[in-house]
Enzyme design. Structure first.
Site, PDB file in Angstrom:
ATOM      1  N   ASN A 160     -23.069  -7.034  -9.979  1.00  0.00           N
ATOM      2  CA  ASN A 160     -23.945  -6.180  -9.218  1.00  0.00           C
ATOM      3  C   ASN A 160     -24.780  -5.454  -8.987  1.00  0.00           C
ATOM      4  O   ASN A 160     -26.019  -5.087  -8.507  1.00  0.00           O
ATOM      5  CB  ASN A 160     -22.488  -4.889  -8.544  1.00  0.00           C
ATOM      6  CG  ASN A 160     -21.955  -5.120  -7.585  1.00  0.00           C
ATOM      7  OD1 ASN A 160     -21.631  -6.480  -6.600  1.00  0.00           O
ATOM      8  ND2 ASN A 160     -20.396  -4.063  -7.496  1.00  0.00           N
ATOM      9  N   ASP A 179       0.603  -1.423  -0.342  1.00  0.00           N
ATOM     10  CA  ASP A 179       0.204   0.193  -0.127  1.00  0.00           C
ATOM     11  C   ASP A 179       1.264   1.154   0.259  1.00  0.00           C
ATOM     12  O   ASP A 179       2.179   1.019  -0.021  1.00  0.00           O
ATOM     13  CB  ASP A 179      -0.988  -0.085   1.312  1.00  0.00           C
ATOM     14  CG  ASP A 179      -2.137   0.724   0.946  1.00  0.00           C
ATOM     15  OD1 ASP A 179      -3.142  -0.166   0.768  1.00  0.00           O
ATOM     16  OD2 ASP A 179      -2.301   2.136   0.720  1.00  0.00           O
ATOM     17  N   ALA A 225     -36.242  -6.266   2.281  1.00  0.00           N
ATOM     18  CA  ALA A 225     -36.817  -4.345   1.998  1.00  0.00           C
ATOM     19  C   ALA A 225     -36.373  -3.330   2.722  1.00  0.00           C
ATOM     20  O   ALA A 225     -35.692  -3.288   3.751  1.00  0.00           O
ATOM     21  CB  ALA A 225     -38.347  -4.332   1.767  1.00  0.00           C
ATOM     22  N   GLY A 226     -35.580  -1.985   2.688  1.00  0.00           N
ATOM     23  CA  GLY A 226     -35.579  -1.658   3.292  1.00  0.00           C
ATOM     24  C   GLY A 226     -35.310   0.182   3.756  1.00  0.00           C
ATOM     25  O   GLY A 226     -36.563   0.295   2.276  1.00  0.00           O
ATOM     26  N   CYS A 281     -19.708   0.242  -3.855  1.00  0.00           N
ATOM     27  CA  CYS A 281     -19.978  -1.377  -4.921  1.00  0.00           C
ATOM     28  C   CYS A 281     -21.036  -0.240  -5.380  1.00  0.00           C
ATOM     29  O   CYS A 281     -20.998   0.391  -6.600  1.00  0.00           O
ATOM     30  CB  CYS A 281     -19.936  -1.742  -3.955  1.00  0.00           C
ATOM     31  SG  CYS A 281     -18.291  -2.213  -3.434  1.00  0.00           S
ATOM     32  N   THR A 301     -13.087  -3.096  -9.536  1.00  0.00           N
ATOM     33  CA  THR A 301     -13.662  -3.540 -10.199  1.00  0.00           C
ATOM     34  C   THR A 301     -13.584  -2.422 -11.767  1.00  0.00           C
ATOM     35  O   THR A 301     -13.757  -1.341 -10.780  1.00  0.00           O
ATOM     36  CB  THR A 301     -15.113  -3.193  -9.784  1.00  0.00           C
ATOM     37  OG1 THR A 301     -15.288  -4.133  -8.021  1.00  0.00           O
ATOM     38  CG2 THR A 301     -16.547  -3.090 -10.833  1.00  0.00           C
TER      39      THR A 301
END
Ligand code: UGA
Length: 443
Positions: free
Chosen positions: A215, A27, A260-261, A268, A121
């Protein structure tokens, strides 16, 4: 070597080490590298710190800022750096680019063949285009000869990244050439021992598209059930939870990602959807479904405000307890979290907002600053509140009983934004509303 010590790279490196591979994490942030070498994961991910400390003790994992040394000391480099959104929604490839440059420069000095696998990605065409070109320029070698190249997307979820790495549903290997794909396939076969998951070998561009399509599909399931929830909420006697269960048994639909929410957040789904929409438009195709998935999601957090107002009237001057800030349970990540929208909307309604999250308080403080009050427990958060909104479905909140809300709140009114409570237990004891739950009655 694994470039990028975020939740994808660090988890992957440490999991490799726990299966006896020698892994080096790279890193650019020296603080992160030092923390990792002390055995401290720079973010919360269940089970990761234990595996990290074990791998460090056994000498199978170490972190470094020395990209060159890491490439020279390894046979394969996995690039796992972030690809955040640019203001126009497209993916910002600057970290992938600089990692590829560093790897390419090191490859110039390397004698044997080396595989570079992109786990970040990236938009379709990136691996075979810009990444390949950068590696070739910096190394002075040709892809497919001096080094191999794969697009190897990951499908791990935050909060269960370790388990997902050990037990993926499939492995996708996009390959520039046969040698690259076979090398990576044998690595994964060794990693998974006797029982490897299905392995899909394909072109670079298909692998890149598989990641975005996965996704987008999962996000579509969430927006779909939220749409049904919003309809059900207006129908006396309807309940989206029962509807989700009823449709989920159909094998063609499946039970997962139908909770559901208040909508999806995280690093992402929103970012990848925007990038896929932008990519599609650049090809002069209008992606109507993808746009609708995002639109439904944009509106969904405000359902919490509607429900709160339905319970307690105007929020002006009311004390509102927000339970949960992380974009999902078991993480301290608040990137694109629904909670931030809920909090801002509450503030603009004139409410006094108190927040609590078991893990995300330090991250939330950095973003919300002095605009809200911070509690140290769920109980403290509820104290004297006029309304409570469950925004993230932490187990700690699931355990709260109607009596807890009655004991601590000034006026017990509960908005269940994630369907964590049995409404039959709550209704009648406290004022109660939940996403996708129609008015009682009906047939
Ligand atoms: C997602 C994908 O699930 C992973 O497969 C993928 O590897 C990852 O993105 C990535 O691209 O790196 P993640 O964002 O960590 O993983 O978390 P999810 O569990 O997918 O949840 C995303 C959001 O959807 C959360 O805000 C969650 O609360 C919400 N969600 C999920 C729902 O509202 N309902 C559901 O039924 C499921």
């Amino acid at each position: 070597s694994v470039f990028g010590l975020g939740y994808v790279g660090l988890t992957f490196g440490v999991c490799l080490a726990s299966r006896e591979f020698k892994a080096i994490g790279v890193d650019v942030e020296s603080g992160k590298v030092e923390a990792v070498n002390r055995g401290e994961a720079p973010f919360y991910e269940p089970g990761l710190s234990e595996l990290l400390r074990d791998a460090l003790e056994r000498g199978l994992f170490r972190a470094t800022t020395d990209a060159r040394g890491a490439v020279l000391a390894s046979d394969v480099t996995f690039i796992c750096v972030g690809t955040p959104s640019l203001p126009d929604g497209s993916a910002d490839l600057k970290y992938v680019e600089s990692a590829a440059r560093a790897v390419g420069r090191a490859l110039r000095e390397k004698e044997g063949w080396h595989l570079v696998a992109i786990r970040s990605t990236v938009p379709p065409g990136t691996c075979g285009g810009h990444v390949k070109k950068t590696l070739e320029e910096e190394s002075g070698k040709r892809a497919g000869e001096g080094f191999g190249l794969c697009a190897n997307p990951e499908f791990t979820k935050e909060g269960s990244a370790v388990n997902d790495t050990f037990n993926p549903d499939r492995i996708v290997i996009g390959e520039l050439d046969e040698r690259s794909g076979s090398f990576l396939e044998s690595l994964y076969r060794e990693f998974h021992g006797g029982k490897p998951p299905p392995i899909v070998r394909t072109s670079l561009v298909n692998a890149e598209l598989i990641k975005y399509a996965s996704n987008a599909f999962l996000a579509m399931k969430v927006s779909f059930i939220n749409e049904i929830a919003n309809i059900a909420q207006r129908v006396p006697g309807a309940d989206v939870e029962v509807i989700a269960r009823g449709i989920g048994f159909d094998k063609r639909i499946g039970p997962l990602f139908l909770r559901a929410g208040l909508g999806f957040g995280g690093s992402c789904f929103p970012k990848d959807l925007r990038a896929l929409i932008g990519f599609s438009e650049s090809l002069e195709h209008e992606p109507k479904i993808l746009k609708a998935v995002l639109e439904v999601n944009e509106r969904q957090p405000y359902k919490a405000i509607e429900l709160a107002k339905a319970l307690v009237g105007s929020l002006e001057g009311k004390k509102v307890a927000v339970l949960g800030l992380a974009f999902k349970p078991d993480t301290d990540d608040i990137r694109e979290a629904v909670s931030l929208k809920v909090v801002r909307a509450l503030l603009s309604e004139g409410a006094r907002v108190v927040v609590y999250d078991p893990k995300a308080m330090p991250n939330a403080r950095r973003v919300l600053g002095g605009s809200v009050e911070y509690a140290t427990s769920a109980e403290e958060c509820l104290k004297g509140a006029d309304c409570a909104i469950v925004v993230t479905e932490w187990d700690e909140f699931k355990r709260l009983k109607p009596e807890d809300f009655i004991r601590f709140m000034r006026t017990p009114a509960v908005v269940d934004g994630r369907r964590v409570y049995d409404h039959m237990e709550f209704i009648g004891k406290v004022r109660f509303a939940a996403i996708g739950l129609g008015p009682l009655g009906g047939s």
